[in-house]
Design an enzyme around this catalytic site. Structure first.
Site, PDB file in Angstrom:
ATOM      1  N   GLY A 508       0.833  -1.199   0.000  1.00  0.00           N
ATOM      2  CA  GLY A 508       0.000   0.000   0.000  1.00  0.00           C
ATOM      3  C   GLY A 508       0.870   1.254   0.000  1.00  0.00           C
ATOM      4  O   GLY A 508       2.022   1.221   0.416  1.00  0.00           O
ATOM      5  N   GLY A 510       0.592   5.733   0.490  1.00  0.00           N
ATOM      6  CA  GLY A 510      -0.250   6.863   0.859  1.00  0.00           C
ATOM      7  C   GLY A 510       0.626   8.083   0.960  1.00  0.00           C
ATOM      8  O   GLY A 510       1.832   8.022   0.681  1.00  0.00           O
ATOM      9  N   ASP A 628      -8.107  10.207   9.194  1.00  0.00           N
ATOM     10  CA  ASP A 628      -8.114   9.599   7.860  1.00  0.00           C
ATOM     11  C   ASP A 628      -8.940   8.315   7.860  1.00  0.00           C
ATOM     12  O   ASP A 628      -8.535   7.303   7.326  1.00  0.00           O
ATOM     13  CB  ASP A 628      -6.678   9.326   7.411  1.00  0.00           C
ATOM     14  CG  ASP A 628      -6.583   9.113   5.906  1.00  0.00           C
ATOM     15  OD1 ASP A 628      -5.591   8.526   5.447  1.00  0.00           O
ATOM     16  OD2 ASP A 628      -7.538   9.500   5.185  1.00  0.00           O
TER      17      ASP A 628
END
Ligand SMILES: *[C@@H]1O[C@H](CO)[C@@H](O)[C@H](O)[C@H]1NC(C)=O
Ligand SMILES: *[C@@H]1O[C@H](CO)[C@@H](O)[C@H](O)[C@H]1NC(C)=O
Length: 780
Positions: A508, A510, A628
């Site tokens: 992942g 971000g 978030d």
């Protein structure tokens, strides 16, 4: 059933009053004496299981009272005498397993008493008599394994007395939809290996007694009719090697007795129906060599009786579900080769302890071969060639004789196997490359030592509550144990497991940085979040550490556990528990998983998330604002339990500081904890609708289109909610809408939100769920 040798004496033909003559299962040789044709009172002549040779005498056709003629399992040659067509009383004629050749005379169509005809495993040729089912008692036809050609006998179409038909392995032609009818008593139909064409007629659905249907290896076209689901007694269904197209109808998954299913070598497309899990008696499944695609459903792992599973040579993509490892009885083979499968190989495959043949080749699997493969003690073939695998080949006992071609080509497998490079080949190669590298290598190592020695690492011993923080310098410790938690050499372990944060371990990304998956030496999986190094963060090292120390102390059942962190000039990373299934967002995007995430699970998930955020806001001191909360940051394990993750952007809210911030520009300055409430509302709507409520947020709510029906926005993939679920859903929608109030003051606190979910007020709506609008949802 004796040991009589020699031939049958012709003198037996003098016993003209004889009714029954049994000579079966002896060692009789020589021909059948033509004199036996004089036994005009004979009803039963049973000579099977001997070594009788020569041909069948024409004279046997004289025994018009004969009801049973058993000549099978002998060495009889020559052709079938026409005269046998005169046996008006014959009911059972068994001459299989001989060496007969030539044609079957048309006169066989005159045997009006015939019930059973067994001629299989000879070398008979030519067409079958058109009138083979001339009487109305005909039940068993077995002419399999001959060389018959020509059309299917026309009398078969209306032969409703049929119980078994086996014509497999001949060269018969014709359109199966034209030449077969409805057979209410039929239990076994074997038409395989002929030249039959046409499509499978829906008539087949009326043959409800069928246990075996084998149409394999013909030229059958069209699709698999869903009406096959009517054949509830079916044990074996073979349609392999035809020209079938279309999808595998989910309906056939209701065939609860199915044991063998072979659809291999057709042109089938579409996905494997998830209902496959209902086939829980399935022992053999072969859908190889088709054009099937999509993900391999997790549900396949519920077919616990499988002994052989072949899905090779298709277009399946995605990863191989770990659930396959649950099929403990899988013994004969697992072949997934030649697909487009990717990702890492599931550790759970190692549970297949009796599996003998495993072919994973010709895919895009990456990562290393799980160490668990070493426990597949029965494996005699393991082919992982043509993938992107690397690392050590596990040393299973039986792989000692393995061929290197099972492992090559790949990205970089190494191991103690001739033909493979040893695992420390780079070092060895460096030495071999001569003086320059020989000189450089020590320098590089020394420099590496200096860099690592400069690292100062903070250790959080998460288990040792008494001593939550302890700062040590690398110099004070062994070079490779600079960071130690739970008794493990975690720092080195993590750097090694991710090959110094190689991109291939990224799961992942971000704004904060990247997340890597790392398998520690003891097998535990962790998610490692490596943060970008910005000037500002480096300046604020002290604050970063104090925040992290608090986060590592969070213990809440629905918050991903953070094990520790590492902060130094080269590396700054956080270590979390690795949660299997992936993010809620990913699951909602996947048709099958979204279906499995039923209303009950979704309601429980919303409640867990509310509780987790409420804990962060109200039970942590100082309070923690996540900032978030999205479906990307809610991770689900394999049982769909949710965990709030990603504190990459979280900050500790110091009650005395004015730590308010702008949220995404649009909604102005708001109390920071109320932004988590808003985000929670979005996630809840996303759970209800199965997709991001973007359109709804942009349009309906602000434009007053609140008369939209609740039932119209519901995700259609889970099964329709039952009435208790409807009540909870109405409540969830109401709560979500209040969290989305444009005025932050009007939004509930997370504690209130959580309380609403666990103690629903008794005053529920009187409007039936099916008629509920969003507006009513807001005001119930
Ligand atoms: C399925 O059919 C194919 C092709 O006809 C055959 O090669 C294969 O062995 C069969 N599989 C099973 C499990 O019987
Ligand atoms: C594995 O599958 C591939 C592709 O389907 C095939 O070429 C190969 O021969 C198989 N390996 C073994 C050992 O049978």
């Amino acid at each position: 059933r004796n040991q009589i040798t020699g031939s049958i004496p012709p003198e037996l033909g003098n016993l003209t009053m004889l009714n029954d003559l049994y000579l079966y299962t002896n060692q009789i040789t020589g021909p059948i004496p033509l004199e036996l044709g004089n036994l005009l009172n004979l009803r039963i002549l049973d000579l099977f299981d001997n070594q009788i040779s020569g041909s069948i005498p024409d004279s046997l056709g004289n025994i018009t009272n004969l009801e049973y003629l058993g000549l099978y399992q002998n060495q009889i040659t020559g052709s079938m005498p026409k005269t046998l067509g005169r046996l008006q009383s014959i009911q059972d004629l068994q001459i299989f397993d001989n060496k007969l050749s030539g044609t079957l005379p048309q006169e066989f169509g005159d045997l009006i008493s015939l019930v059973r005809l067994g001629l299989s495993r000879n070398s008979l040729s030519g067409p079958l008599p058109a009138n083979i089912c001339s009487g109305d008692r005909f039940q068993y036809l077995d002419v399999s394994f001959n060389m018959f050609n020509g059309p299917i006998p026309s009398s078969l179409k209306t032969c409703t007395s049929l119980v078994r038909i086996d014509i497999q392995s001949n060269k018969l032609t014709g359109d199966i939809s034209q030449h077969f009818g409805v057979y209410p008593q039929l239990t076994k139909m074997r038409l395989a290996s002929n030249r039959l064409s046409g499509h499978i007629s829906p008539n087949i659905g009326a043959c409800t007694q069928l246990t075996v249907l084998n149409l394999a290896q013909n030229m059958i076209t069209g699709s698999i009719p869903p009406i096959l689901s009517k054949l509830s007694n079916l044990i074996e269904l073979r349609l392999d090697s035809n020209h079938l197209s279309g999808e595998i109808p989910a309906e056939i998954c209701t065939l609860a007795n199915l044991y063998r299913l072979n659809l291999s070598s057709n042109q089938l497309s579409g996905a494997i129906p998830t209902q496959i899990e209902k086939l829980n008696k399935l022992g053999y499944l072969d859908i190889s060599r088709n054009r099937l695609s999509g993900l391999i459903p997790e549900e396949l792992g519920a077919c616990m009786k499988l002994q052989s599973l072949k899905i090779n040579n298709n277009n399946f993509n995605g990863s191989l579900p770990g659930a396959i490892g649950n099929i403990a009885g899988l013994q004969i083979m697992l072949d997934v080769s030649n697909n487009k499968l990717s990702g890492v190989l599931p550790q759970q495959l190692g549970r297949l302890q009796i599996l003998e043949f495993l072919n994973l080749s010709h895919n895009q699997f990456s990562g290393s071969i799980p160490s668990s493969f070493a426990s597949m003690v029965s494996l005699s073939t393991l082919d992982v060639s043509y993938n992107d695998l690397e690392g050590l080949v596990p040393t299973a006992r039986l792989l000692q004789n393995a061929s290197a071609s099972w492992f090559l080509p790949n990205k970089g497998l190494c191991g103690n196997l001739s033909g493979l490079r040893p695992c420390y080949a780079t070092t060895v190669a460096a030495h071999k490359k001569g003086k320059i590298l020989g000189l450089l290598l020590p320098i590089v190592l020394v420099m590496g030592f200096i860099i690592v020695a400069a690292i100062v690492v903070t250790i959080i011993l998460t288990r040792k509550k008494r001593n939550p923080q302890e700062t040590v310098t690398a110099e004070a410790r062994d070079l490779f144990s600079v960071w130690n938690f739970n008794g493990r050499l975690a720092f080195d372990d993590i750097v090694r497991a991710t090959e110094d944060f190689d991109d291939k371990y990224i799961i992942g990304t971000g704004g904060y940085g990247k997340v890597y998956k790392a398998q520690l030496q003891d097998g535990q999986l962790v998610a490692v979040k490596k943060l970008h190094q910005t000037e500002e963060e480096l300046d604020d090292e002290r604050r970063f550490r104090s925040e992290m120390e608090i986060l590592t102390q969070i213990r809440q059942r629905s918050i991903v556990r953070m094990y520790g962190f590492c902060s130094h000039p080269v590396y700054k990373f956080l270590v979390y528990d690795y949660i299997k299934q992936g993010s809620l967002h990913r699951i909602l995007e996947n048709q099958e998983l979204a279906k499995e995430l039923d209303w009950n699970k979704r309601i429980a998930l919303a409640t867990d998330v509310a509780q987790a955020i409420s804990y962060l806001h109200h039970e942590c001191s100082p309070p923690i604002i996540h900032r978030d909360i999205t479906s990307n940051n809610i991770l689900l394990d394999t049982s769909f339990k949710g965990f709030v993750s990603d504190f990459g952007t979280a900050r500790i809210l110091k009650p005395d500081s004015s730590n308010s911030s702008a949220l995404a520009g649009t909604y102005g300055y708001i109390a920071p904890e109320k932004c988590d409430v808003y985000s929670f509302g979005v996630v809840v709507l996303e759970l209800v609708m199965g997709k991001h409520p973007r359109d709804l947020l942009d349009g309906s709510l602000s434009n007053g289109e609140q008369s939209m029906m609740v039932k119209d926005i519901l995700d259609q993939r889970p099964t329709t909610p039952i009435s208790t679920e409807e009540n909870s859903l109405a409540l969830l929608i109401k709560l979500a809408l209040s969290c989305l109030e444009s005025s932050p003051q009007a939004r509930p606190t997370m504690r209130e939100a959580y309380q609403t979910l666990i103690q629903p007020s008794s005053s529920s709506t009187t409007v039936p769920f099916s008629a509920l609008t969003l507006q009513q949802g807001m005001h119930v």
